[in-house]
Write an enzyme that holds these catalytic residues in place. Sequence first.
Site, PDB file in Angstrom:
ATOM      1  N   CYS A 104      27.439 -12.364  24.519  1.00  0.00           N
ATOM      2  CA  CYS A 104      28.727 -12.214  25.183  1.00  0.00           C
ATOM      3  C   CYS A 104      28.613 -12.691  26.638  1.00  0.00           C
ATOM      4  CB  CYS A 104      29.127 -10.750  25.084  1.00  0.00           C
ATOM      5  SG  CYS A 104      29.874 -10.035  26.508  1.00  0.00           S
ATOM      6  N   GLU A 105      29.557 -13.530  27.044  1.00  0.00           N
ATOM      7  CA  GLU A 105      29.447 -14.121  28.384  1.00  0.00           C
ATOM      8  C   GLU A 105      29.824 -13.128  29.486  1.00  0.00           C
ATOM      9  OE1 GLU A 105      31.956 -17.547  28.516  1.00  0.00           O
ATOM     10  OE2 GLU A 105      33.802 -16.388  28.591  1.00  0.00           O
ATOM     11  N   HIS A 106      30.387 -11.996  29.110  1.00  0.00           N
ATOM     12  CA  HIS A 106      30.777 -11.021  30.129  1.00  0.00           C
ATOM     13  C   HIS A 106      29.617 -10.121  30.538  1.00  0.00           C
ATOM     14  CE1 HIS A 106      34.884 -11.591  28.107  1.00  0.00           C
ATOM     15  NE2 HIS A 106      34.808 -12.371  29.158  1.00  0.00           N
ATOM     16  N   HIS A 107      28.792  -9.728  29.549  1.00  0.00           N
ATOM     17  CA  HIS A 107      27.720  -8.767  29.834  1.00  0.00           C
ATOM     18  C   HIS A 107      26.329  -9.322  29.523  1.00  0.00           C
ATOM     19  CE1 HIS A 107      31.363  -6.255  29.122  1.00  0.00           C
ATOM     20  NE2 HIS A 107      30.877  -5.557  30.135  1.00  0.00           N
ATOM     21  N   GLN A 145      34.085 -14.427  21.378  1.00  0.00           N
ATOM     22  CA  GLN A 145      34.171 -14.661  19.934  1.00  0.00           C
ATOM     23  C   GLN A 145      35.320 -15.605  19.574  1.00  0.00           C
ATOM     24  OE1 GLN A 145      33.666 -11.106  17.577  1.00  0.00           O
ATOM     25  NE2 GLN A 145      34.882 -11.975  15.917  1.00  0.00           N
ATOM     26  N   HIS A 173      29.937  -6.177  18.864  1.00  0.00           N
ATOM     27  CA  HIS A 173      29.525  -6.543  20.224  1.00  0.00           C
ATOM     28  C   HIS A 173      28.722  -5.404  20.832  1.00  0.00           C
ATOM     29  CE1 HIS A 173      32.254 -10.124  20.933  1.00  0.00           C
ATOM     30  NE2 HIS A 173      32.562  -9.708  19.705  1.00  0.00           N
ATOM     31  N   CYS A 175      28.040  -4.914  23.784  1.00  0.00           N
ATOM     32  CA  CYS A 175      28.657  -4.398  25.008  1.00  0.00           C
ATOM     33  C   CYS A 175      29.708  -3.334  24.691  1.00  0.00           C
ATOM     34  CB  CYS A 175      29.248  -5.530  25.848  1.00  0.00           C
ATOM     35  SG  CYS A 175      30.599  -6.410  25.059  1.00  0.00           S
TER      36      CYS A 175
END
Length: 215
Positions: A104-107, A145, A173, A175
């Site tokens: 995941c590119e956020h976490h 995703q 996910h 996260c």
Amino acid sequence: MSTEVSDVRPAGRAARPDSPPRRLQVVHGRGVVDVAAARRAVADLLVALGKDPASEHLADTPQRVAHAYAEMLTPREFDLTTFPNDEGYDELVLVRGIPVQSLCEHHLLPFHGVAHVGYLPGERILGLSKLARVVELFARDFQVQERLTRQVADWLREHLVPRGVGVVVEAEHMCMSLRGVRAPGSRTVTSTLHGLLREDARSRQEFFALAGVNR
Ligand SMILES: Nc1nc2c(ncn2[C@@H]2O[C@H](COP(=O)(O)OP(=O)(O)OP(=O)(O)O)[C@@H](O)[C@H]2O)c(=O)[nH]1
Ligand SMILES: [Zn+2]
């Protein structure tokens, strides 16, 4: 991410478009990971987290983490092998349960699950393993995703030119499981449809039924 697809037929061989099979080499156009810089950054992160990267237990950790991210961000290259659709097979071809392992590119935490990828053949059919390889091509990256799902569908539409393409991704996910909302076991489902699988209700229903998604 851009991908490069180049013809790998031996020089001098006639490039007849219908000569079976056709192999195109797929190379991802992603930046190479600077492992040494990543290693230093992980050591800094450990310090920032109140840990001693020089301790016996953590001494090799920055190196391991840097290599782990390099591996998780690097898809394998492959040949996109297609065959002429001589039998005129015009029903759905679907591979269910393709493993998806992405970040995941956020976490920067993993999300993982399965993809179901199908297409309605046009002039050519695809080596079945290549559907799983295309999923890996886009999964080995920092992703959301929705984008992963769309990239797989768009890429197949562009390079296979089928009459229709459908991609469903179901993933958990980390996260959302390990931190934050802490909802382990929740799964996110995304889909992208192109061509007849989008426009024709019967084809669309058949795709979701065979993919095991109730819509
Ligand atoms: N749409 C989408 N969102 C994602 C994906 N992966 C993670 N996210 C979400 O990205 C959002 C980032 O929201 P922020 O509020 O900026 O981050 P946060 O404070 O860590 O959010 P929480 O996870 O709710 O604690 C979260 O809601 C994540 O669940 C993905 O693949 N697609
Ligand atoms: Zn996340």
